[in-house]
Design an enzyme around this catalytic site. Structure first.
Site, short mmCIF file in Angstrom:
data_model
loop_
_atom_site.label_atom_id
_atom_site.label_comp_id
_atom_site.label_asym_id
_atom_site.label_seq_id
_atom_site.Cartn_x
_atom_site.Cartn_y
_atom_site.Cartn_z
N ASP A 92 -3.43 4.27 -1.97
CA ASP A 92 -4.36 4.71 -0.92
C ASP A 92 -4.34 6.24 -0.82
OD1 ASP A 92 -5.90 4.91 1.43
OD2 ASP A 92 -4.24 4.36 2.74
N LYS A 106 0.86 -1.20 0.00
CA LYS A 106 0.00 0.00 0.00
C LYS A 106 0.89 1.24 0.00
CE LYS A 106 -2.31 1.66 3.76
NZ LYS A 106 -2.11 3.11 3.83
N LYS A 160 -7.32 8.07 -1.29
CA LYS A 160 -8.65 8.49 -0.82
C LYS A 160 -9.15 9.74 -1.54
CE LYS A 160 -7.87 6.71 3.90
NZ LYS A 160 -6.41 6.48 3.93
N ARG A 207 3.42 -1.40 10.61
CA ARG A 207 4.57 -1.50 11.51
C ARG A 207 4.96 -2.90 11.98
NH1 ARG A 207 2.19 3.48 14.70
NH2 ARG A 207 0.35 2.50 13.75
N ASP A 214 -13.41 14.69 -4.37
CA ASP A 214 -13.43 15.97 -5.08
C ASP A 214 -14.66 15.94 -5.99
OD1 ASP A 214 -12.58 18.38 -6.45
OD2 ASP A 214 -10.52 17.87 -5.90
N THR A 245 -12.12 5.99 10.81
CA THR A 245 -12.23 5.40 12.15
C THR A 245 -11.66 6.32 13.23
OG1 THR A 245 -10.18 4.23 11.67
CG2 THR A 245 -12.20 2.96 11.46
#
Ligand code: C5P
Length: 236
Positions: free
Chosen positions: A60, A33, A62, A210, A65, A119
């Protein structure tokens, strides 16, 4: 492995570090990603290089517009050869449909998924921006909208996955971050789920950063996660 479930979040600040790290992984064992940090620092050339190394890349960014702009951005992403890209469902029906239509007829059409509600937003934050029916209802409403506009799936938490799987069917793609192998640290993720639990709750793909990028042996960490997933699949 023909369809790796793990998408490694390549959250690096510069191209060299990202490419070097990707070189330690294996495209047969994971996807990658690229998010706003790496893309802003390193640009589309870096995405092309990762694709050239044989990785499926989830871009990614997002997009959110006006429909015309998002459609053009989706076309540009498809030209990079990415495997998956995303837009905000809050952009609404016209924007979602324009994004979907922009990818019609593209060779090896990327999967198009939506972000429902971030989230990071609590109930009070949601009320403040006019979403008064609570995050569960909001997530379901926006996921339904995305599905109705022909999108392939949504990003969701593992906690939301069973509801979305039940309501939206087997073929709607659920992509889930916030995953931590049982022995790993939680970092700043508040609610975390193990890889095997997320899969049994209905997620198709797991975004994991991570626990792999900060591991002293990333390939080994990835292999362990894949093994956990395949073992849990056998017991289902
Ligand atoms: O390092 P970690 O596994 O927490 O990385 C998770 C990745 O998923 C990051 O790139 C983060 O931006 C993304 N993400 C998330 N939570 C969400 C949506 C995306 O952690 N709700």
């Amino acid at each position: 492995m023909t369809d790796p479930r793990v998408i490694v979040a390549l959250d690096f600040a510069a191209e060299e570090a990202a490419l070097q790290f990707a070189g330690r992984l294996d495209p047969a064992l994971c996807r990658l990603k690229v998010g706003k940090e790496l893309f802003t620092a390193a640009g589309p050339g870096c995405v092309r290089k990762l694709v050239g190394m044989g990785f499926d890349v989830f871009l990614d960014l997002k997009f959110h517009d006006i429909p015309n702009t998002v459609a053009a951005a989706c076309k540009a992403a498809a030209r990079l050869g990415v495997w998956m890209l995303n837009v905000h469902a809050l952009g609404g029906r016209a924007m979602l449909s324009a994004a979907r239509e922009a990818l019609e007829g593209v060779d090896a059409r990327p999967k198009l998924i939506a972000v429902t509600l971030l989230t990071s937003m609590g109930e009070q934050d949601l009320r403040e921006v006019g979403i008064a029916d609570g995050s569960q209802q909001g997530v379901l409403r926006l996921a339904r909208l995305a599905q109705g506009c022909g999108l392939d799936g949504v990003v969701c938490s593992a906690q939301e996955a069973p509801m979305l799987r039940r309501e939206l069917g087997r073929r709607f793609c659920l992509v889930t971050p916030g995953i931590r192998p049982a022995e790993a640290a939680g970092d700043d993720q508040v609610r975390v789920t193990t890889p095997s639990d997320a899969i049994s709750m209905g997620s198709d793909y797991l975004v994991i950063g991570r626990p792999i990028t900060r591991s002293p042996d990333p390939l080994q960490a990835l292999r362990r996660i894949n093994q956990e997933i395949s073992l849990s699949g056998e017991t289902q």
